[in-house]
Write a protein that holds these residues in place. Structure first.
Motif, PDB file in Angstrom:
ATOM      1  N   LEU A 263      -7.337  -3.616  -1.932  1.00  0.00           N
ATOM      2  CA  LEU A 263      -5.915  -3.318  -1.952  1.00  0.00           C
ATOM      3  C   LEU A 263      -5.257  -3.902  -3.207  1.00  0.00           C
TER       4      LEU A 263
ATOM      5  N   GLN B 270      -2.270 -10.422   1.139  1.00  0.00           N
ATOM      6  CA  GLN B 270      -1.584 -10.545   2.420  1.00  0.00           C
ATOM      7  C   GLN B 270      -0.247 -11.248   2.247  1.00  0.00           C
TER       8      GLN B 270
ATOM      9  N   PHE C 298       2.210  -8.805   0.957  1.00  0.00           N
ATOM     10  CA  PHE C 298       2.501  -7.846   2.031  1.00  0.00           C
ATOM     11  C   PHE C 298       3.526  -8.413   3.007  1.00  0.00           C
TER      12      PHE C 298
ATOM     13  N   ASN D 191       3.073  -1.642  -4.215  1.00  0.00           N
ATOM     14  CA  ASN D 191       2.088  -0.566  -4.110  1.00  0.00           C
ATOM     15  C   ASN D 191       2.760   0.761  -4.463  1.00  0.00           C
TER      16      ASN D 191
ATOM     17  N   ILE E  60      -4.731   5.245   7.330  1.00  0.00           N
ATOM     18  CA  ILE E  60      -4.323   4.437   6.179  1.00  0.00           C
ATOM     19  C   ILE E  60      -3.836   3.065   6.629  1.00  0.00           C
TER      20      ILE E  60
ATOM     21  N   SER F  26      -6.642   0.954   8.629  1.00  0.00           N
ATOM     22  CA  SER F  26      -7.696   0.358   7.801  1.00  0.00           C
ATOM     23  C   SER F  26      -7.144  -0.787   6.959  1.00  0.00           C
ATOM     24  N   ALA F  27      -5.914  -0.613   6.436  1.00  0.00           N
ATOM     25  CA  ALA F  27      -5.294  -1.695   5.656  1.00  0.00           C
ATOM     26  C   ALA F  27      -5.049  -2.918   6.530  1.00  0.00           C
TER      27      ALA F  27
ATOM     28  N   LEU G 107      -8.136  -4.958   6.686  1.00  0.00           N
ATOM     29  CA  LEU G 107      -8.367  -5.672   5.429  1.00  0.00           C
ATOM     30  C   LEU G 107      -7.400  -6.836   5.249  1.00  0.00           C
ATOM     31  N   LEU G 108      -6.179  -6.682   5.798  1.00  0.00           N
ATOM     32  CA  LEU G 108      -5.153  -7.712   5.642  1.00  0.00           C
ATOM     33  C   LEU G 108      -5.103  -8.675   6.832  1.00  0.00           C
TER      34      LEU G 108
END
Length: 212
Positions: free
Chosen positions: A2, A6, A9, A73, A177, A180-181, A184-185
């Motif tokens: 990404l 985090q 985010f 992003n 989307i 899955s993010a 990862l986060l």
């Protein structure tokens, strides 16, 4: 990989939630009204529910994706366009054409729909707080994409078949989307988002086939 961390985010949620207050409170009220309209069916209830969903998608697309998430992003501009398209189609199909009829019915689809609605509005923030990310460092119901998508799947599962498959495309894409993010986060409250599309879409498509 990404293009943000985090920490970045979560920082977006902090600035976003502080900037838009008290819109979050208003969206919770609208979500509660949508649920109430499932049981209390005045004239125009279906159009009002569709309009509430549309408002959530349009707000999230413009305010969250385009104005805030885009800071970390640039793909957020594409996400914003998808959310605006979904909101526009909900207005067209549900408000203008009146082609979506909502209601609590018997069957597994309705039970799953109710569970997803409860998860989006109640369980989701509880998990966020339990994980050490209380407000404002959290995605809030009605104004951020993942809870909005889960809530939408919940309500669409309560729609009478046949339901246009076009209404499912963008929510399903976002479930992939965003889900899955989230993995990862390490945002566990969004893990259900990844599964929600694979659960809701087959149930709705199967309901459409039975109604054909």
């Amino acid at each position: 990989m990404l293009p943000f961390t985090q920490e970045q985010f979560l920082a977006v949620f902090v600035s976003y939630n502080r900037a838009i207050w008290p819109v979050q409170f208003g969206m919770y009220q609208l979500g509660g009204l949508a649920v109430a309209l499932l049981f209390w069916k005045p004239k125009g209830a279906d159009r009002m529910i569709a309009g509430i969903l549309a408002a959530m998608w349009l707000w999230t697309g413009i305010a969250y994706h385009a104005l805030f998430f885009s800071a970390i992003n640039k793909a957020a501009y594409l996400f914003a366009a998808l959310f605006v398209i979904q909101g526009g189609y909900l207005i067209y199909a549900g408000v203008y054409r009146g082609r979506i009829q909502f209601g609590v019915r018997s069957g597994s689809a309705s039970w799953v729909g109710i569970a997803l609605i409860a998860y989006a509005a109640i369980v989701y923030p509880i998990i966020s707080i339990a994980r050490g990310h209380p407000y404002p460092a959290m995605p809030v119901f009605g104004v951020t994409p993942c809870p909005v998508t889960i809530f939408t799947f919940g309500l669409l599962l309560l729609a009478a078949p046949p339901l246009s498959r076009w209404l499912l495309v963008i929510p399903f894409v976002w479930s992939l989307i965003g889900g899955s993010a989230a993995i990862l986060l390490n945002v566990p409250q969004d893990w259900l988002l990844l599964a929600s599309g694979f659960i809701a879409v087959p149930l709705i498509v199967f309901g459409n086939r039975r109604a054909a």
